[in-house]
Design a protein around this motif. Structure first.
Motif, PDB file in Angstrom:
ATOM      1  N   VAL A  23       1.332   5.031 -13.768  1.00  0.00           N
ATOM      2  CA  VAL A  23       2.199   3.854 -13.768  1.00  0.00           C
ATOM      3  C   VAL A  23       2.570   3.467 -15.197  1.00  0.00           C
ATOM      4  CG1 VAL A  23       2.345   1.394 -13.201  1.00  0.00           C
ATOM      5  CG2 VAL A  23       1.324   2.996 -11.561  1.00  0.00           C
ATOM      6  N   VAL A  24       1.586   3.526 -16.097  1.00  0.00           N
ATOM      7  CA  VAL A  24       1.855   3.206 -17.504  1.00  0.00           C
ATOM      8  C   VAL A  24       2.833   4.211 -18.103  1.00  0.00           C
ATOM      9  CG1 VAL A  24       0.827   3.107 -19.814  1.00  0.00           C
ATOM     10  CG2 VAL A  24      -0.310   1.984 -17.892  1.00  0.00           C
ATOM     11  N   LEU A  25       2.671   5.482 -17.766  1.00  0.00           N
ATOM     12  CA  LEU A  25       3.591   6.509 -18.271  1.00  0.00           C
ATOM     13  C   LEU A  25       5.010   6.234 -17.803  1.00  0.00           C
ATOM     14  CD1 LEU A  25       4.174   9.175 -19.709  1.00  0.00           C
ATOM     15  CD2 LEU A  25       3.476  10.383 -17.617  1.00  0.00           C
ATOM     16  N   CYS A  26       5.180   5.915 -16.512  1.00  0.00           N
ATOM     17  CA  CYS A  26       6.520   5.622 -15.980  1.00  0.00           C
ATOM     18  C   CYS A  26       7.110   4.381 -16.644  1.00  0.00           C
ATOM     19  CB  CYS A  26       6.456   5.427 -14.471  1.00  0.00           C
ATOM     20  SG  CYS A  26       6.032   6.928 -13.550  1.00  0.00           S
ATOM     21  N   ALA A  27       6.276   3.358 -16.860  1.00  0.00           N
ATOM     22  CA  ALA A  27       6.752   2.142 -17.517  1.00  0.00           C
ATOM     23  C   ALA A  27       7.159   2.425 -18.958  1.00  0.00           C
ATOM     24  CB  ALA A  27       5.663   1.069 -17.471  1.00  0.00           C
ATOM     25  N   THR A  28       6.413   3.304 -19.619  1.00  0.00           N
ATOM     26  CA  THR A  28       6.730   3.661 -21.007  1.00  0.00           C
ATOM     27  C   THR A  28       8.064   4.390 -21.094  1.00  0.00           C
ATOM     28  OG1 THR A  28       4.366   3.821 -21.535  1.00  0.00           O
ATOM     29  CG2 THR A  28       5.907   4.887 -23.053  1.00  0.00           C
ATOM     30  N   VAL A  29       8.288   5.302 -20.156  1.00  0.00           N
ATOM     31  CA  VAL A  29       9.566   6.026 -20.120  1.00  0.00           C
ATOM     32  C   VAL A  29      10.714   5.048 -19.864  1.00  0.00           C
ATOM     33  CG1 VAL A  29      10.927   7.718 -18.839  1.00  0.00           C
ATOM     34  CG2 VAL A  29       8.545   8.212 -19.415  1.00  0.00           C
ATOM     35  N   ILE A  52      15.474   8.977 -15.882  1.00  0.00           N
ATOM     36  CA  ILE A  52      15.243  10.267 -15.228  1.00  0.00           C
ATOM     37  C   ILE A  52      15.439  11.415 -16.212  1.00  0.00           C
ATOM     38  CG2 ILE A  52      17.587  10.656 -14.333  1.00  0.00           C
ATOM     39  CD1 ILE A  52      16.277  11.698 -11.761  1.00  0.00           C
ATOM     40  N   VAL A  53      16.366  11.245 -17.162  1.00  0.00           N
ATOM     41  CA  VAL A  53      16.584  12.291 -18.170  1.00  0.00           C
ATOM     42  C   VAL A  53      15.347  12.435 -19.054  1.00  0.00           C
ATOM     43  CG1 VAL A  53      17.921  12.916 -20.209  1.00  0.00           C
ATOM     44  CG2 VAL A  53      19.090  12.078 -18.169  1.00  0.00           C
ATOM     45  N   ILE A  54      14.797  11.307 -19.526  1.00  0.00           N
ATOM     46  CA  ILE A  54      13.598  11.355 -20.374  1.00  0.00           C
ATOM     47  C   ILE A  54      12.425  11.931 -19.592  1.00  0.00           C
ATOM     48  CG2 ILE A  54      11.933   9.979 -21.676  1.00  0.00           C
ATOM     49  CD1 ILE A  54      14.210   7.968 -22.202  1.00  0.00           C
ATOM     50  N   GLY A  55      12.276  11.486 -18.335  1.00  0.00           N
ATOM     51  CA  GLY A  55      11.183  12.002 -17.515  1.00  0.00           C
ATOM     52  C   GLY A  55      11.279  13.501 -17.303  1.00  0.00           C
ATOM     53  N   MET A  56      12.478  13.999 -17.047  1.00  0.00           N
ATOM     54  CA  MET A  56      12.678  15.436 -16.864  1.00  0.00           C
ATOM     55  C   MET A  56      12.369  16.191 -18.154  1.00  0.00           C
ATOM     56  SD  MET A  56      16.167  15.350 -14.550  1.00  0.00           S
ATOM     57  CE  MET A  56      16.490  17.106 -14.740  1.00  0.00           C
ATOM     58  N   ALA A  57      12.780  15.636 -19.288  1.00  0.00           N
ATOM     59  CA  ALA A  57      12.507  16.291 -20.575  1.00  0.00           C
ATOM     60  C   ALA A  57      11.010  16.389 -20.817  1.00  0.00           C
ATOM     61  CB  ALA A  57      13.186  15.516 -21.701  1.00  0.00           C
ATOM     62  N   THR A  64       3.751  17.135 -16.997  1.00  0.00           N
ATOM     63  CA  THR A  64       3.198  15.845 -16.592  1.00  0.00           C
ATOM     64  C   THR A  64       1.682  15.966 -16.492  1.00  0.00           C
ATOM     65  OG1 THR A  64       5.200  15.349 -15.315  1.00  0.00           O
ATOM     66  CG2 THR A  64       3.221  14.066 -14.806  1.00  0.00           C
ATOM     67  N   PRO A  65       0.918  15.135 -17.223  1.00  0.00           N
ATOM     68  CA  PRO A  65      -0.551  15.233 -17.177  1.00  0.00           C
ATOM     69  C   PRO A  65      -1.087  15.080 -15.760  1.00  0.00           C
ATOM     70  CG  PRO A  65       0.171  13.748 -18.934  1.00  0.00           C
ATOM     71  CD  PRO A  65       1.384  14.061 -18.106  1.00  0.00           C
ATOM     72  N   ALA A  66      -2.105  15.859 -15.439  1.00  0.00           N
ATOM     73  CA  ALA A  66      -2.677  15.812 -14.091  1.00  0.00           C
ATOM     74  C   ALA A  66      -3.201  14.415 -13.762  1.00  0.00           C
ATOM     75  CB  ALA A  66      -3.796  16.842 -13.975  1.00  0.00           C
ATOM     76  N   MET A  67      -3.790  13.735 -14.751  1.00  0.00           N
ATOM     77  CA  MET A  67      -4.360  12.413 -14.491  1.00  0.00           C
ATOM     78  C   MET A  67      -3.276  11.375 -14.184  1.00  0.00           C
ATOM     79  SD  MET A  67      -5.388  11.204 -18.382  1.00  0.00           S
ATOM     80  CE  MET A  67      -6.113   9.699 -17.777  1.00  0.00           C
ATOM     81  N   ALA A  68      -2.016  11.683 -14.548  1.00  0.00           N
ATOM     82  CA  ALA A  68      -0.931  10.733 -14.313  1.00  0.00           C
ATOM     83  C   ALA A  68      -0.283  10.904 -12.944  1.00  0.00           C
ATOM     84  CB  ALA A  68       0.133  10.885 -15.400  1.00  0.00           C
ATOM     85  N   LYS A  69      -0.527  12.016 -12.293  1.00  0.00           N
ATOM     86  CA  LYS A  69       0.196  12.327 -11.051  1.00  0.00           C
ATOM     87  C   LYS A  69      -0.005  11.284  -9.940  1.00  0.00           C
ATOM     88  CE  LYS A  69       0.881  17.265 -11.717  1.00  0.00           C
ATOM     89  NZ  LYS A  69       2.348  17.140 -11.778  1.00  0.00           N
ATOM     90  N   PRO A  70      -1.237  10.764  -9.700  1.00  0.00           N
ATOM     91  CA  PRO A  70      -1.354   9.735  -8.648  1.00  0.00           C
ATOM     92  C   PRO A  70      -0.485   8.507  -8.925  1.00  0.00           C
ATOM     93  CG  PRO A  70      -3.514  10.604  -9.227  1.00  0.00           C
ATOM     94  CD  PRO A  70      -2.551  11.148 -10.246  1.00  0.00           C
ATOM     95  N   LEU A 296      12.848   6.129 -11.172  1.00  0.00           N
ATOM     96  CA  LEU A 296      13.600   7.317 -11.582  1.00  0.00           C
ATOM     97  C   LEU A 296      12.867   8.092 -12.659  1.00  0.00           C
ATOM     98  CD1 LEU A 296      17.248   6.044 -11.355  1.00  0.00           C
ATOM     99  CD2 LEU A 296      16.345   8.085 -10.295  1.00  0.00           C
ATOM    100  N   ALA A 297      12.117   7.403 -13.508  1.00  0.00           N
ATOM    101  CA  ALA A 297      11.272   8.103 -14.475  1.00  0.00           C
ATOM    102  C   ALA A 297      10.251   8.969 -13.746  1.00  0.00           C
ATOM    103  CB  ALA A 297      10.565   7.092 -15.384  1.00  0.00           C
TER     104      ALA A 297
END
Length: 338
Positions: A23-29, A52-57, A64-70, A296-297
């Motif tokens: 969630v923090v990663l998505c908020a940061t993006v 979505i562009v930044i997230g895809m990059a 994407t870190p495994a710990m961030a996937k949930p 979208l991130a």
């Protein structure tokens, strides 16, 4: 005596703690996307598109870190639904009424015709059903927001979502620049131009930008028409859910009921009866946009560009003909019935 680790695993907060990194990663993006909009020339793009562009990059260059996937999955599902519910607070029944019966008929006819046309054209072009539905939803209603909202029931692949978002972004941006230049040659009055723009351009921001280039009256008409069109997102999602449930029942699959759509409708009724103060409404709009950007991130953080390239140019061609169809169809209605 249980260890500290065992006690923590039994804590009610433990499942939520696992969501925090994603969630923090998505908020940061999403925050980075909002920051990028301050760069000259990039401000014309919505933060949802940049997210979505930044997230895809990040996903395709670093992974994407495994710990961030949930947490990423949680953002794509739960936070997205919360954002769609909040979206209802931006609409009121008064705005819908101000468009008029004829204007609403033009918007509804263009929406339904475009969605059905896109599905049929998708079959002719050999585009997957799920991807064609997402392109149809984004083109006929409200761009990226409609794509990710409808995906809650169509449940297409993340790459399909990314491709559909790319289509509505590219062609909606083209429309944003071309429509104002066509207004005078087509002989459209400001209110008629506003209705045309609101009934056919994809993103809300694109409609506002195109409408106000032709003056305040055109801009206001375009914005109200577009928000009335966004209201139709709810019935489309419910319709897609019924279609998916019928299709899923034949295959033994279960499609969940999109309860969040009723939350969207409830918030619209709340805004109609007791509209929030202007300052609070501005904060709600900003929060909703941020939450949608987070969703979208998350989509970008799950999108593999290799799979995206493998889909080829046919979906892009579908996005082009779908955009052309809604532009011509809605213009024809505006010119003939108003």
């Amino acid at each position: 005596m249980p260890s500290a680790a065992t006690a923590l695993s039994r804590s009610p907060a433990a499942p939520w703690a696992g969501l925090v990194p994603g969630v923090v990663l998505c908020a940061t993006v999403a925050a980075a996307a909002f920051g990028l909009r301050q760069v000259p020339g990039i401000g014309v793009l919505s933060p949802m598109i940049l997210s979505i562009v930044i997230g895809m990059a990040l996903h395709n260059l670093l992974g994407t870190p495994a710990m961030a996937k949930p947490g990423v999955t949680f953002t794509m599902r739960r936070i997205l639904r919360a954002a769609i519910v909040l979206l209802g607070l931006q609409l009121t029944l008064g705005q819908v009424v101000s468009v008029g019966a004829t204007g609403l008929a033009v918007i509804a006819a263009a929406l339904v015709a475009t969605f059905l046309f896109t599905k049929a054209a998708g079959r002719m072009l050999g585009v997957d059903r799920g991807l064609a539905e997402l392109i149809g939803a984004g083109t006929s209603i409200c761009g990226a927001s409609a794509v990710i909202a409808c995906n809650t029931v169509t449940r297409a692949h993340d790459e399909d979502v990314a491709y559909a978002v790319a289509c509505v972004t590219v062609f909606g941006s083209l429309a944003m620049f071309l429509y104002p230049m066509l207004a005078a040659p087509l002989g459209l009055a400001p209110d008629h131009f506003g209705l045309w723009a609101g009934a056919s351009i994809h993103e809300v921001a694109q409609v506002v930008a195109a409408g106000f280039q032709r003056g305040e009256a055109a801009g206001e008409a375009a914005t109200v028409a577009k928000l009335s069109r966004v209201m139709m997102l709810a019935p489309l999602i419910l319709t897609l859910a019924m279609m998916a449930r019928t299709h899923g029942a034949a295959e033994g699959a279960r499609v969940p009921t999109p309860w969040f759509v009723f939350g969207f409708i409830a918030m619209m009724l709340v805004a109609s009866v007791a509209p929030p103060p202007a300052e609070l409404k501005a904060d709600i709009v900003a929060a909703t946009t941020f939450l949608l950007s987070m969703a979208l991130a998350a989509m970008g953080l799950e999108t593999d560009l290799r799979k995206l390239r493998a889909k080829g140019l046919r979906p892009l061609a579908l996005g082009a003909v779908s955009t052309l169809f809604i532009a011509v169809f809605s213009l024809t209605l505006v010119k003939t019935v108003l």
